[in-house]
Design an enzyme around this catalytic site. Structure first.
Site, PDB file in Angstrom:
ATOM      1  N   GLU A 228       8.154   1.474   4.244  1.00 23.32           N
ATOM      2  CA  GLU A 228       7.757   0.718   5.432  1.00 23.32           C
ATOM      3  C   GLU A 228       7.952  -0.771   5.156  1.00 23.32           C
ATOM      4  O   GLU A 228       7.651  -1.253   4.067  1.00 23.32           O
ATOM      5  CB  GLU A 228       6.274   0.990   5.719  1.00 23.32           C
ATOM      6  CG  GLU A 228       5.684   0.113   6.803  1.00 23.32           C
ATOM      7  CD  GLU A 228       4.189   0.350   7.027  1.00 23.32           C
ATOM      8  OE1 GLU A 228       3.498   0.747   6.067  1.00 23.32           O
ATOM      9  OE2 GLU A 228       3.719   0.126   8.148  1.00 23.32           O
TER      10      GLU A 228
ATOM     11  N   HIS B  22       0.849  -1.201   0.000  1.00 21.76           N
ATOM     12  CA  HIS B  22       0.000   0.000   0.000  1.00 21.76           C
ATOM     13  C   HIS B  22       0.875   1.238   0.000  1.00 21.76           C
ATOM     14  O   HIS B  22       2.105   1.125   0.073  1.00 21.76           O
ATOM     15  CB  HIS B  22      -0.922   0.009   1.232  1.00 21.76           C
ATOM     16  CG  HIS B  22      -0.189   0.079   2.538  1.00 21.76           C
ATOM     17  ND1 HIS B  22       0.198  -1.048   3.241  1.00 21.76           N
ATOM     18  CD2 HIS B  22       0.281   1.130   3.265  1.00 21.76           C
ATOM     19  CE1 HIS B  22       0.838  -0.689   4.340  1.00 21.76           C
ATOM     20  NE2 HIS B  22       0.920   0.632   4.387  1.00 21.76           N
TER      21      HIS B  22
ATOM     22  N   HIS C 198       1.295  -0.115  15.128  1.00 23.34           N
ATOM     23  CA  HIS C 198       0.273   0.936  15.089  1.00 23.34           C
ATOM     24  C   HIS C 198      -0.988   0.447  15.802  1.00 23.34           C
ATOM     25  O   HIS C 198      -1.321  -0.739  15.726  1.00 23.34           O
ATOM     26  CB  HIS C 198      -0.152   1.218  13.647  1.00 23.34           C
ATOM     27  CG  HIS C 198       0.892   1.816  12.772  1.00 23.34           C
ATOM     28  ND1 HIS C 198       1.524   2.996  13.053  1.00 23.34           N
ATOM     29  CD2 HIS C 198       1.405   1.407  11.592  1.00 23.34           C
ATOM     30  CE1 HIS C 198       2.375   3.282  12.087  1.00 23.34           C
ATOM     31  NE2 HIS C 198       2.331   2.328  11.193  1.00 23.34           N
TER      32      HIS C 198
ATOM     33  N   HIS D 118      -5.701  -1.967   4.456  1.00 21.01           N
ATOM     34  CA  HIS D 118      -5.623  -0.784   3.593  1.00 21.01           C
ATOM     35  C   HIS D 118      -4.881  -1.129   2.306  1.00 21.01           C
ATOM     36  O   HIS D 118      -3.927  -1.902   2.297  1.00 21.01           O
ATOM     37  CB  HIS D 118      -5.001   0.430   4.276  1.00 21.01           C
ATOM     38  CG  HIS D 118      -3.671   0.201   4.944  1.00 21.01           C
ATOM     39  ND1 HIS D 118      -3.170  -1.032   5.259  1.00 21.01           N
ATOM     40  CD2 HIS D 118      -2.733   1.083   5.359  1.00 21.01           C
ATOM     41  CE1 HIS D 118      -1.995  -0.901   5.841  1.00 21.01           C
ATOM     42  NE2 HIS D 118      -1.702   0.366   5.908  1.00 21.01           N
TER      43      HIS D 118
ATOM     44  N   HIS E 255       4.811   7.353   2.546  1.00 20.60           N
ATOM     45  CA  HIS E 255       5.589   6.125   2.397  1.00 20.60           C
ATOM     46  C   HIS E 255       4.934   5.160   1.417  1.00 20.60           C
ATOM     47  O   HIS E 255       3.735   5.189   1.195  1.00 20.60           O
ATOM     48  CB  HIS E 255       5.795   5.419   3.747  1.00 20.60           C
ATOM     49  CG  HIS E 255       4.558   4.837   4.361  1.00 20.60           C
ATOM     50  ND1 HIS E 255       3.758   5.521   5.240  1.00 20.60           N
ATOM     51  CD2 HIS E 255       3.977   3.611   4.225  1.00 20.60           C
ATOM     52  CE1 HIS E 255       2.760   4.757   5.630  1.00 20.60           C
ATOM     53  NE2 HIS E 255       2.852   3.583   5.029  1.00 20.60           N
TER      54      HIS E 255
ATOM     55  N   TYR F  54       9.683   1.993   9.830  1.00 24.99           N
ATOM     56  CA  TYR F  54       9.749   2.983   8.746  1.00 24.99           C
ATOM     57  C   TYR F  54      11.169   3.475   8.605  1.00 24.99           C
ATOM     58  O   TYR F  54      11.838   3.758   9.608  1.00 24.99           O
ATOM     59  CB  TYR F  54       8.852   4.185   9.039  1.00 24.99           C
ATOM     60  CG  TYR F  54       7.382   3.857   8.995  1.00 24.99           C
ATOM     61  CD1 TYR F  54       6.654   4.003   7.817  1.00 24.99           C
ATOM     62  CD2 TYR F  54       6.723   3.411  10.126  1.00 24.99           C
ATOM     63  CE1 TYR F  54       5.304   3.695   7.778  1.00 24.99           C
ATOM     64  CE2 TYR F  54       5.370   3.103  10.092  1.00 24.99           C
ATOM     65  CZ  TYR F  54       4.675   3.248   8.919  1.00 24.99           C
ATOM     66  OH  TYR F  54       3.348   2.938   8.877  1.00 24.99           O
TER      67      TYR F  54
HETATM   68 FE   LIG Z   1       1.770   1.913   5.871  1.00 25.53          FE
END
Ligand SMILES: [Fe+2]
Length: 309
Positions: free
Chosen positions: A267, A154, A248, A201, A216, A257
């Site tokens: 990432e 992503h 997260h 995502h 990113h 990251y």
């Molecule tokens: Fe991400």
């Protein structure tokens, strides 16, 4: 759910400051597989387990950042339909001929209200992951070279007008809103995590005054151990790390990251959950955003929130 329509992020085109340095970084440190070079000076890579010819493309420029993002759709009929739907929604599109990118079919390009160049395409040559389709081994020798992510997963983009962007993705392209962060007014959406699949995502946006910025690109690792191994490899090669290893709250992704030599953040992550389109959106309030960003440390990392390319 049968997956139709928009399938996944297929490619991202990134600007780097020094091509030779970047090729060495993405080949040796990231462990991507170089699959070709074109007469425009672009170098094409794929992750070891990806089937299609390319997913990560770099070119040399004076400024780092993202040129465009491409999502693969099911077939040409879908491509034509989505272009018509975009036009009816009031979005101007243009066609980029097949072959303009190596081993890639015709693309439908448009500009998002966030200032990002976005495109859809149906065809990219399948080159396989090196293990064949009959009695395949579970991993390929290339997967032990460098960080070696499984796939491009992503991207998080920064730009203005993300409320308009959300309408395009959700009302026209068939995405659904998985998670969001509210701004200080506890009403306006400051960040959006959107999925067109079963992933937590496929693309995300943060409201930001400057258009067309990259926060990113993200690469999927197979396990938490592989994320930690990626951290070891970053340190061995003195790669500039931003945050992590950590998790997260938003998406539950477990992550590190870091920046490529040109200052493009990337990432390496694993985890998250698997939402269906009927799931209700998860909301993070501004006063709790530190947990959303870094669940164990509950910390708002300044560089993570403000540095983009
Ligand atoms: Fe991400």
């Amino acid at each position: 759910m049968a997956m139709t329509g928009v399938l996944r992020p297929g490619h991202v085109a990134i600007r780097v400051l020094d091509l030779d340095e970047a090729v060495k970084f993405y080949s040796d440190v990231m462990g991507l597989v170089e699959t070709g070079r074109d007469d425009m000076g672009r170098v094409y890579f794929k992750c070891w387990d990806e089937q299609d010819h390319n997913s990560y493309i770099i070119r040399e420029a004076d400024q780092a950042g993202v040129d465009f993002v491409g999502f693969k759709v099911l077939d040409n009929e879908t491509l034509n339909k989505l272009e018509k739907d975009l036009n009816e929604f009031g979005i101007e599109t243009r066609r980029i001929e097949a072959g303009e990118m190596l081993e890639t079919g015709e693309r439908v390009r448009f500009t998002l209200p966030s200032g990002h160049e976005f495109e859809l395409y149906a065809d990219k040559t399948k080159v396989g992951n090196g293990m064949g389709l009959t009695n395949p081994a579970p991993w390929y020798t290339q997967s032990e070279h460098g960080i070696a992510p499984v796939r491009l997963d992503h991207m998080l983009l920064y730009g203005p007008n993300i409320a308009e962007v959300k309408k395009i993705f959700c009302d026209v392209l068939g995405f659904f809103l998985v998670e969001r962060v509210l701004g200080e007014d506890n009403e306006t959406e400051a960040a959006l995590w959107l999925s067109c699949s079963h992933k937590v995502h496929d693309i995300a946006f943060v409201e930001y005054p400057e258009p067309g910025k990259l926060h990113h690109t993200s690469f999927l690792m197979e396990s938490w151990e592989r994320v930690l191994r990626a951290g070891d490899i970053m340190s061995m090669n003195e790669v500039a790390v931003d945050i992590g290893p950590t998790r997260h709250g938003i998406t539950r992704g477990c992550t590190i990251y870091a920046w490529d030599p040109s200052g493009n953040r990337f990432e390496t992550f694993m985890g998250g959950y698997h939402p269906y389109p009927d799931y209700e959106t998860i909301t993070w309030t501004w006063d709790n955003f530190a947990q959303g960003l870094d669940y164990p440390q509950r910390k708002l990392h300044e560089s993570f929130l403000t540095v983009v390319s």
